[in-house]
Design an enzyme around this catalytic site. Structure first.
Site, PDB file in Angstrom:
ATOM      1  N   LYS A   1      38.669  15.777  10.228  1.00 42.01           N
ATOM      2  CA  LYS A   1      39.869  15.744   9.432  1.00 42.01           C
ATOM      3  C   LYS A   1      39.497  14.928   7.919  1.00 42.01           C
ATOM      4  O   LYS A   1      38.470  13.663   7.960  1.00 42.01           O
ATOM      5  CB  LYS A   1      40.692  14.542  10.238  1.00 42.01           C
TER       6      LYS A   1
ATOM      7  N   GLU B   1      61.446  27.603  30.862  1.00 37.70           N
ATOM      8  CA  GLU B   1      62.466  27.746  29.895  1.00 37.70           C
ATOM      9  C   GLU B   1      62.010  27.456  28.481  1.00 37.70           C
ATOM     10  O   GLU B   1      62.699  28.050  27.633  1.00 37.70           O
ATOM     11  CB  GLU B   1      63.602  26.677  30.088  1.00 37.70           C
TER      12      GLU B   1
ATOM     13  N   PHE C   1      69.024  24.277  33.498  1.00 36.74           N
ATOM     14  CA  PHE C   1      67.562  24.204  33.039  1.00 36.74           C
ATOM     15  C   PHE C   1      67.339  24.436  31.718  1.00 36.74           C
ATOM     16  O   PHE C   1      66.360  24.348  31.155  1.00 36.74           O
ATOM     17  CB  PHE C   1      66.973  25.572  33.802  1.00 36.74           C
TER      18      PHE C   1
END
Length: 618
Positions: free
Chosen positions: A239, A359, A384
């Site tokens: 980084k 989902e 859901f």
């Protein structure tokens, strides 16, 4: 580009990331700097993309899952000649296309909105599925992830799904820079820890020094030549690479560099390299997409012995829509025999996608397919969809056109109990920016609304019910989005009952009972919960004086709130009684559930009588 030129391009991307963040006074330059070499090699050697034709069917697709590294993306666009230096320095300004996190609403080269971590790869899977199964033009999907977001469960839903589907047109590039927002990531620079996880889901993995441009080049080539498996390139990076004051140091996430001028000088100063991005091959979509007339199913009105569940009507209407429109696709969360997407799957197996009990991936796949021009209908139990709500929210930010269908809504499902009951879904979907929320009560209404959804924009939600209900509308009746239906009305009405879905039939029964007692009642079917039919509600309030809303949903955010909002422009608010599910249901029959919740015909009639009694009290 040769090795030296690739190194210089990486440095240019770092410098421009620093400059953009410095001009804005905010942003994530250090997160951009770690991935600069990864981006440089991709842009110069492996990406096939026509920036003048972002809709070109042969274009590769790039998703920046670590959306906070947007300075890197915009620096790459500048290097490709898609935007100039002046615009680069408008980063994060009011009115600029270069937002803090990229969105396709602003830039045509962005596939999907990112910034909520863990979503780029799931949406990339949806795009790759389109490329593999529907378009077949040979494009590749490249997703750049950060290592921090690999803690998100949605990433592993996506990884398993991609492995299961053998998406060898998909490559995820993981920028393993070791540092998250508040400190080190879970696995730091342990590339093998990530490799084991991806391999477990059937991925080919390549571990590489993320600052060695030749090694990166070979890794990308290996990914492109790998067949039968998606590829994960795990790149060890630092980084803030290249600037001693920030390189691999904590506490600098999301901040401009302390001394941008000094950092730019350390990196060798500004550059103005231009990249000739490889053009895509001539390609055409091999899947035949036709749009013709749609013959929606029809049911006879008024047969008291023939009820039809709205979930059944949805399934039949979706299958018919798929016959008339070749751009319609269906997605199932492994409950298609309940939601009735199985009807579509039997008629159009090539356009049906099984996402299993995942989902988040279900909605993400729909977003990815929509990004490629398809019209997706994704269905699961209404309860859901709460798991995938962040994906729904981000779909709205993307301007994605997806159709979501939640079945088994409310206490009316009966004995299965509260874990299966969608009782928050109307509130959840109404809160989504630009959404449409529909709740039909009979088969013909359902079919018409399913057809109408295909032509709408934004996130569309249809709520369906498990049990059978009477057919109260004729097959030729229209149901415009934003409208409602007045089912009982007279100039003597003393109140109005506003209902939707299963409670419409309870409201009609209550109105019949009250009529026999000399209390005429108006009944409104509010099938369009958002946008709501303000004009009809206001007229009813003016003419009857009071409203009763009745909904198979919690009182917060549902039909009652939608009705209240029709009177927020300074108009007098009518007397209002709101019947809703206010207790925690248990297991019981549908009729018992409705009665226990106080939303059956008997309870509605009781509330109506009380209103009349209160109205005559001096």
């Amino acid at each position: 580009m040769n090795t030296g030129e690739l190194v210089e391009l990486g440095q240019q991307l770092r410098v421009d990331s620093i400059r953009a963040a410095a001009a804005a006074g905010s942003g994530h330059p250090t997160s951009s700097m770690s991935a600069a070499d990864l981006m440089a090699v991709l842009l110069a050697h492996h990406l096939r993309y026509d920036f003048d034709r972002p809709a070109h069917p042969g274009n590769d697709r790039f998703v920046l899952s670590k959306g906070h590294a947007s300075p890197l993306l915009y620096a790459a666009y500048k290097a490709a000649g898609a935007l100039d230096d002046r615009e680069l320095l408008t980063f994060r300004e009011l009115g600029s296309r270069l937002e803090g996190h990229p969105t396709p609403q602003r830039l045509p080269w962005v596939e999907t909105a990112t910034g909520s971590l863990g979503q780029g790869l799931p949406v990339g899977v949806g795009i790759a599925l389109s490329g593999q199964r529907l378009e077949r033009t040979g494009y590749r999907v490249w997703v750049l992830c950060g290592d921090s977001e690999l803690a998100e469960g949605s990433v592993w839903e996506a990884a398993e799904h991609a492995g299961h589907e053998h998406l060898d047109n998909l490559t995820v590039i993981v920028d393993v820079n070791r540092l998250g927002q508040r400190g080190p990531t879970r696995h730091g620079h342990d590339l093998d820890a990530y490799a084991r996880r991806f391999q477990a889901f059937g991925w080919h993995t390549v571990e590489v020094d993320g600052h060695d441009v030749d090694a990166i080049d070979r890794a990308y080539g290996e990914a492109a030549s790998t067949k039968g498996q998606p590829t994960a390139i795990l790149a060890r990076t630092l980084k803030g690479r290249g600037v001693e004051a920030v390189q691999d140091r904590e506490g600098l996430h999301g901040k401009p560099l302390p001394d941008a001028d000094e950092a730019i000088a350390e990196l060798g100063g500004p550059r103005d390299l231009r990249v000739e991005v490889h053009q895509p091959s001539a390609a055409r979509m091999l899947h035949s997409v036709t749009t013709g007339s749609v013959d929606l199913p029809r049911w006879d009105k008024g047969d008291p012995g023939k009820g039809v569940a709205t979930r059944d009507a949805f399934g039949q209407a979706l299958a018919a829509l798929g016959t008339g429109r070749g751009d319609v696709v269906a997605l199932d969360g492994e409950v298609g025999d309940s939601t009735r997407t199985e009807f579509f799957a039997k008629e159009h197996p090539d356009r049906h996608f099984e996402c299993y009990i995942a989902e988040q991936q279900l909605v993400a796949t729909a977003v990815g397919l929509a990004a490629r021009g398809w019209v997706p209908y994704a269905a699961t139990f209404a309860a859901f969809l709460t798991r995938a709500y962040d994906f729904v929210r981000m779909a709205s930010i993307s301007g994605s056109g997806i159709n979501l269908v939640g079945s088994h809504a409310g206490v009316a499902i009966g004995q299965d109990g509260p874990s299966q009951m969608g009782l928050e879904d109307l509130a959840m979907m109404r809160a989504v920016h630009g959404s449409t929320v529909l709740y039909p009560c009979d088969a013909n209404q359902t079919a018409r609304l399913v057809g109408a959804m295909a032509g709408l924009e934004g996130v569309r939600y249809l709520r369906t019910s498990r049990g059978e209900s009477p057919v109260i509308y004729g097959p030729d009746e229209d149901f415009p989005v934003g409208g409602s239906k007045v089912l009982r009305s007279s100039d003597r009405d003393r109140m109005t009952i506003v209902a939707a879905g299963v409670t419409v039939h309870e409201a009609l029964a209550a109105a019949d009972a009250l009529e026999q007692e000399g209390i005429p009642v108006r009944v409104i079917d509010l099938y369009s919960v958002k946008p709501v039919d303000r004009a009809t509600l206001r007229q009813a309030a003016e003419e009857t004086g009071c409203l009763i809303t009745v909904e198979d949903h919690h009182p917060e955010g549902g039909i009652g709130d939608a009705v209240c909002e029709a009177f927020l422009d300074g108009r007098p608010v009518p007397r209002l009684v709101r019947l809703a599910v206010r207790t925690m249901p248990g297991s019981a029959s549908p009729a018992e559930q409705l009665h226990a919740a106080g939303i059956d015909a008997e309870s509605i009639a009781a509330a109506g009588r009380l209103l009349v009694e209160e109205a005559v009290v001096p």
